[in-house]
Design an enzyme around this catalytic site. Structure first.
Site, PDB file in Angstrom:
ATOM      1  N   CYS A   1      20.427  -2.386 -21.653  1.00 55.49           N
ATOM      2  CA  CYS A   1      19.679  -1.134 -21.544  1.00 55.49           C
ATOM      3  C   CYS A   1      18.190  -1.399 -21.735  1.00 55.49           C
ATOM      4  O   CYS A   1      17.788  -2.444 -22.237  1.00 55.49           O
ATOM      5  CB  CYS A   1      20.149  -0.128 -22.605  1.00 55.49           C
ATOM      6  SG  CYS A   1      21.906   0.286 -22.521  1.00 55.49           S
ATOM      7  N   VAL A   2      17.397  -0.411 -21.332  1.00 49.28           N
ATOM      8  CA  VAL A   2      15.955  -0.444 -21.556  1.00 49.28           C
ATOM      9  C   VAL A   2      15.577   0.818 -22.320  1.00 49.28           C
ATOM     10  O   VAL A   2      15.965   1.923 -21.936  1.00 49.28           O
ATOM     11  CB  VAL A   2      15.176  -0.526 -20.231  1.00 49.28           C
ATOM     12  CG1 VAL A   2      13.675  -0.559 -20.507  1.00 49.28           C
ATOM     13  CG2 VAL A   2      15.590  -1.751 -19.431  1.00 49.28           C
TER      14      VAL A   2
ATOM     15  N   LYS B   1      13.825  -4.282 -23.761  1.00 54.28           N
ATOM     16  CA  LYS B   1      14.962  -4.602 -22.896  1.00 54.28           C
ATOM     17  C   LYS B   1      16.041  -5.263 -23.745  1.00 54.28           C
ATOM     18  O   LYS B   1      15.808  -6.295 -24.372  1.00 54.28           O
ATOM     19  CB  LYS B   1      14.511  -5.525 -21.765  1.00 54.28           C
ATOM     20  CG  LYS B   1      15.543  -5.725 -20.676  1.00 54.28           C
ATOM     21  CD  LYS B   1      14.933  -6.495 -19.509  1.00 54.28           C
ATOM     22  CE  LYS B   1      15.904  -6.598 -18.344  1.00 54.28           C
ATOM     23  NZ  LYS B   1      15.303  -7.306 -17.192  1.00 54.28           N
TER      24      LYS B   1
ATOM     25  N   LEU C   1      15.519   4.502 -21.254  1.00 52.51           N
ATOM     26  CA  LEU C   1      14.932   4.626 -19.924  1.00 52.51           C
ATOM     27  C   LEU C   1      15.935   4.329 -18.825  1.00 52.51           C
ATOM     28  O   LEU C   1      15.843   4.870 -17.724  1.00 52.51           O
ATOM     29  CB  LEU C   1      13.734   3.682 -19.797  1.00 52.51           C
ATOM     30  CG  LEU C   1      12.524   3.989 -20.690  1.00 52.51           C
ATOM     31  CD1 LEU C   1      11.474   2.912 -20.533  1.00 52.51           C
ATOM     32  CD2 LEU C   1      11.943   5.344 -20.346  1.00 52.51           C
TER      33      LEU C   1
ATOM     34  N   ASP D   1      13.084 -11.259  -6.739  1.00 50.98           N
ATOM     35  CA  ASP D   1      13.675  -9.917  -6.692  1.00 50.98           C
ATOM     36  C   ASP D   1      12.582  -8.868  -6.484  1.00 50.98           C
ATOM     37  O   ASP D   1      12.553  -7.833  -7.136  1.00 50.98           O
ATOM     38  CB  ASP D   1      14.445  -9.632  -7.983  1.00 50.98           C
ATOM     39  CG  ASP D   1      15.383  -8.427  -7.837  1.00 50.98           C
ATOM     40  OD1 ASP D   1      15.703  -8.065  -6.682  1.00 50.98           O
ATOM     41  OD2 ASP D   1      15.782  -7.850  -8.865  1.00 50.98           O
TER      42      ASP D   1
ATOM     43  N   ALA E   1      20.017   2.042 -17.936  1.00 53.67           N
ATOM     44  CA  ALA E   1      21.144   1.250 -18.423  1.00 53.67           C
ATOM     45  C   ALA E   1      21.807   0.567 -17.250  1.00 53.67           C
ATOM     46  O   ALA E   1      21.791   1.074 -16.123  1.00 53.67           O
ATOM     47  CB  ALA E   1      22.147   2.132 -19.173  1.00 53.67           C
TER      48      ALA E   1
END
Length: 981
Positions: free
Chosen positions: A466-467, A488, A459, A591, A461
């Protein structure tokens, strides 16, 4: 001999002898001989022209001939001859040159509408011999009407001639024939209406005001392929008009049309695709098509397409129509997401080279059109971030530049012509380029494994990991597909073993707090954390949706704005999530930004990415975190901060939703920091409400002490919060009621077939009525509850009165001869007098008096008993009266359609006798319960407006109707129809 028969027939058609039976018999013999021996081939062109002219002037367009009421055989032969002659276009031109269109329609069609309404009372019966008699005896007159329709169909050969017939109102007469059960007549009628409406705007408008659309939608489910094609073709033509599109939506036509997409017939699918494409121009209908699974059906139809052995042109046109429908659906950002999730980029990409897999001798000019249509869909999907990443992988650089230059939301097909030609040339040079599309196939086999999970797709990076989209490895005993999750992966590099182990321990402890504590619908849920191969893996729910950032970019590219109601819906959900984090879990996100706020397909806001979140301790947080343009002044100045840092970011997100740009933006970092510290930003546009302005101003207060916490923010939005909660409660109540009604409807009623009284009292009317059975309402069956007063010493008993029961006649023995012992002896029953001491304190003693002639009672104290069978029969009678075929009307009537659909469902195969009785008794009692039937309406508001019924939300769809409202519609129809009265 041949010339003699032809000459005699020519002379016979040149004149008409009224009332001469011998003349009619001779002409019938001549017609039979001429047709059976095909003598028209032996005549010269001049004779044929003269024969055609005489036939037109003196027969099919002659009022005197029709008013003489010729025999059925004579009329049949006349039209058979016309059908034979009109195979030649020159003879059709002869008909139009004579210019007797009005006479043709008046003689053979005009009186059809009068005959169908009440042909017995009509004095002018010129069409009785062919139209009204056909409707009364379809079998006998079927062939004659088919020939008549075939001739009419041949005469409508171009737009000019079609408009001549429309000026004579031909469509009004043909429309009545849609009520027939003769399939050939029905199909010819649909073909004629399709030709007229395709060439005439006036005809389309007239048909939209009639019940044409209703008839077509009812014919589709049970019709054969040809009937379905003709109905859908007519709907496609009429969908050019807004009124037609609205009728199709109201009559629940979208699910009906979607159900036809799976039928493997190119022409039918083409008609369906273009009809739905026109309906999808309305945003709500576009979303409805997606919600009903339309996108999946379309991709199923175009994935791995197998070209037919013949009619390849129709097949290519069908694919073009389906891609045009996808292009219309892709105008909605939520549909773009669904198309991406359905592996749309890969399926459409593979379709670009379909021409190479087809071998045919046909000359097909529509290949380029198909490729342009595919690129248009891909360009519309490109505005969705996920699709954008996939397309960047597969499109060559020179094509990708042209592809981007087309512009967002550009639906002009010719603008994609250059791209299609360039890509087609690349395929010609190197077919191997199509293998690049396999890299974006999201349905391919797993690319790898981690622990018990299969990696399906990456999905995103970043620098730290990465995901992936993952699923659990399939279990041999499980048939259900595994749920998709997000994994994740966090890299841990440049650390020795001791530091690495310590860092893993610290990170796992931090995430475990989130995993164990966070349970909220607006916050992403963490499932599992594990370490493998010196990497940390976090398993969480996969949010099927798009980020707020994607929504903002899409809206900006559309050059539009969010609706304020939608902004408030997102704001309220974000407030709920922040209240949960700050006040219940003492967690600061740190965030919060549009990239970390997801919007699911059902418009649920989900806050994600807690990688920088911290649990609050007794001291303020001091570490710098987050993205600077969403960071509060405290973080920018490296000062201690708390939960109000999230409030600042919250205000920045709201501002960006309104203005479609960040509240603080500058290429100079120092300037950007100064803007944040001083809270200098452009004011909101005047279009936004004062509540929204005040909320943003409060959240972006530079002094944290003046900035409200989440509870005070909620107080500022009290009215909006209540409005949102009210909408949620209303939706939940509606869903709950629908579920409860469906559950109760599915329960099998256990009752004796012979007991009609046993369940009558279980459905009560809202109010009492003194009307008799003729009103169609049920009286209460159970008598008023009686109370047995105790005879205790503490109560003062009331004097009793003698209760006399009516005399039981010998009818009982006649009805039940097998049970003589059940007949009670005739005696008078008297309650115990309260003047004497009671033997029991808890019962009433009955005392039998001397035997007398019988029991008597006053008639005015008796309750009238009503036969429930009569009540049910009365409802059946009312329904049949208002749906009587002899009172057919071609005008649009929502009430009548509702009653007809109720009758159709009531008498359908899925209902047994018990269910029929239940529905009719609820209708008789005017029950406020919703009718659990598919009545063919997606919105019942037009019905309720026409019936002058109130008590519903006029600004919201009414998807269910009650028995009480249906009864009111029936009463209105009866009141409007004198014959029904």
């Amino acid at each position: 001999m041949t010339e003699e028969v032809g000459q005699k027939l020519l002379e016979s058609l040149s004149l008409f002898k009224l009332g001469d039976i011998g003349y009619a018999r001779i002409e019938c013999e001549l017609l039979t001989t001429f047709l059976e021996e095909q003598l028209e081939n032996n005549l010269d062109s001049l004779s044929i022209h003269e024969l055609s002219t005489n036939l037109i002037r003196n027969r099919i367009c002659c009022r005197e001939f029709i008013e003489s009421r010729p025999a059925k055989k004579w009329v049949f032969l006349i039209f058979r001859l016309a059908r034979t002659l009109f195979r030649d276009k020159t003879r059709i031109a002869t008909f139009h040159s004579v210019n007797l269109h009005s006479e043709f329609v008046q003689v053979f069609w005009r009186n059809l509408t009068y005959q169908t309404k009440s042909y017995r009372n009509c004095k002018f019966q010129t069409f009785q011999f062919i139209a009204s008699r056909f409707l009364r005896s379809e079998h006998d007159w079927n062939v004659t009407v088919v020939n008549c329709l075939n001739v009419t169909q041949k005469l409508i050969d171009n737009g000019e001639n079609a408009r001549k017939f429309v000026d004579c109102n031909l469509e009004d007469a043909v429309l009545v024939l849609l009520a027939t059960r003769q399939m050939t007549v029905l199909q010819h009628s649909l073909e004629i209406l399709g030709r007229l409406s395709d060439w005439s705007t006036t005809c389309r408008e007239n048909l939209c005001e009639s019940n044409t659309i209703d008839v077509c939608l009812q014919l589709i489910p049970d019709g054969d392929i040809l009937t379905q094609k003709l109905c859908i073709s007519l709907l496609r033509i009429l969908s050019c008009e807004e009124q037609a599109r609205e009728q199709i939506r109201i009559y629940d036509g979208v699910p009906t049309l979607l159900g036809l997409l799976s039928i493997k017939n190119s022409r039918l699918q083409w008609h369906v695709a273009w009809t739905l494409a026109q309906l999808a121009e309305q945003h709500e209908t576009s979303l409805e098509i997606a919600q009903l699974g339309g996108i999946s059906l379309i991709f199923a139809a175009i994935s791995n397409p197998k070209p037919p052995g013949k009619a390849v042109g129709d097949w290519v046109a069908m694919l073009t129509g389906l891609t045009a429908l996808l292009a219309q659906l892709a105008q909605a950002s939520s549909n773009q997401q669904l198309m991406s999730n359905a592996n749309g980029v890969y399926i459409l990409g593979k379709l670009l080279a379909i021409k190479k897999n087809v071998t045919t001798d046909e000359t097909i000019d529509s290949w380029d059109l198909l490729q342009c249509s595919i690129f248009r869909v891909l360009r519309l999907m490109y505005t969705f971030e996920r699709s954008r990443q996939l397309l960047k992988k597969v499109l060559p650089t020179e094509i990708f530049e042209k592809f981007v230059d087309v512009g967002n939301y550009n639906s002009v097909l010719t603008d994609y012509d250059q791209i299609a030609k360039m890509y087609d040339n690349l395929i010609e040079e190197n077919i191997e380029i199509m293998k690049d599309w396999e890299t974006v196939n999201e349905r391919r086999q797993a690319v790898g494994e981690v622990g018990e999970y299969e990696l399906l797709d990456q999905l995103g990076a970043g620098a730290f990991g990465c995901v992936y989209t993952v699923r659990k490895k399939a279990q041999s005993h499980s048939e259900n597909p595994a749920k998709l999750l997000a994994l994740k992966e966090i890299f841990m590099t440049n650390l020795n073993d001791r530091e690495s182990d310590k860092s893993f321990g610290d990170m796992i402890s931090e995430v475990k707090i989130i995993k164990q504590q966070l349970r909220h619908p607006n916050i992403v849920r963490y499932r599992r954390i594990f370490v493998e191969n010196h990497r940390l893996y976090i398993v969480m729910d996969l949010i099927q949706g798009c980020s707020l950032r994607d929504l903002i970019i899409t809206m900006k590219e559309k050059k539009g704005n969010f609706e304020e109601k939608k902004i408030w819906a997102m704001v309220v959900q974000m407030m709920l999530a922040l209240r949960y984090l700050h006040k219940e879990k003492q967690i600061v996100h740190r965030d919060l930004k549009p990239n970390n706020i997801m919007m699911t397909t059902d418009e649920r806001v989900v806050i994600t990415d807690f990688g920088l979140a911290k649990q609050k301790g007794p001291e303020y947080l001091k570490s710098a975190a987050g993205t600077i343009i969403y960071s509060c002044p405290e973080i920018v100045q490296n000062l201690p901060y708390g939960e109000k840092a999230d409030i600042w970011s919250f205000g920045c997100c709201i501002y960006e939703m309104c203005q479609l740009q960040p509240v603080f933006h500058s290429t100079n970092m120092l300037t950007l920091a100064m803007q944040i510290v001083e809270a200098k930003y452009d004011p909101l546009n005047e279009m936004w409400s004062d509540d929204l302005r005040f909320l943003i101003t409060s959240c972006l207060a530079p002094d944290p002490s003046a900035r409200p916490d989440i509870l005070k923010v909620s107080g500022m939005c009290g009215v909006r919060l209540l409005e949102y909660l009210d909408d949620v409660a209303r939706q939940q109540a509606s869903t709950s009621d629908m579920t409860a009604s469906q559950s109760s409807y599915n329960i099998k009623i256990d009752e004796s077939p012979s007991s009609l009284n046993s369940s009558t009292s279980s459905y009560k009317r809202p109010g009492r009525s003194s009307k008799t059975s003729g009103s169609g309402k049920l009286p209460p069956i159970n008598p008023a509850p009686r109370r047995n007063h105790s005879m205790s010493a503490g109560e003062t008993p009331r004097p009793s009165s003698i209760v006399c029961l009516p005399r039981i006649t010998d009818k009982y023995s006649v009805m039940f001869p097998s049970a003589p012992s059940a007949i009670p002896s005739r005696r008078r029953v008297q309650t115990c007098s309260t003047e004497h001491p009671a033997r029991s304190s808890s019962s009433t003693e009955l005392k039998v008096s001397k035997q007398s002639d019988g029991l008597t009672v006053s008639s005015n104290v008796l309750r009238q008993i009503q036969d429930p069978v009569l009540t049910i029969l009365n409802q059946i009678h009312r329904i049949l009266v208002v749906t009587d075929k002899e009172t057919i009307s071609t005008s649009m009537n929502h009430q009548r359609r509702l009653v007809e659909m109720f009758r159709k469902n009531l008498l359908g195969r899925e209902n047994d006798a018990v269910q029929m009785k239940t529905h009719l008794r609820k209708l008789a009692a005017e029950s406020p319960e919703e009718i659990q039937m598919n009545l063919g309406f997606s919105d019942f508001r037009p019905v309720l407006v026409q019936s002058h019924i109130n008590g519903y939300q006029k600004d919201q769809k009414v998807t269910k109707i009650t028995y009480e409202q249906l009864s009111a519609c029936i009463e209105c129809l009866i009141a409007e129809n004198p014959a029904a009265k």
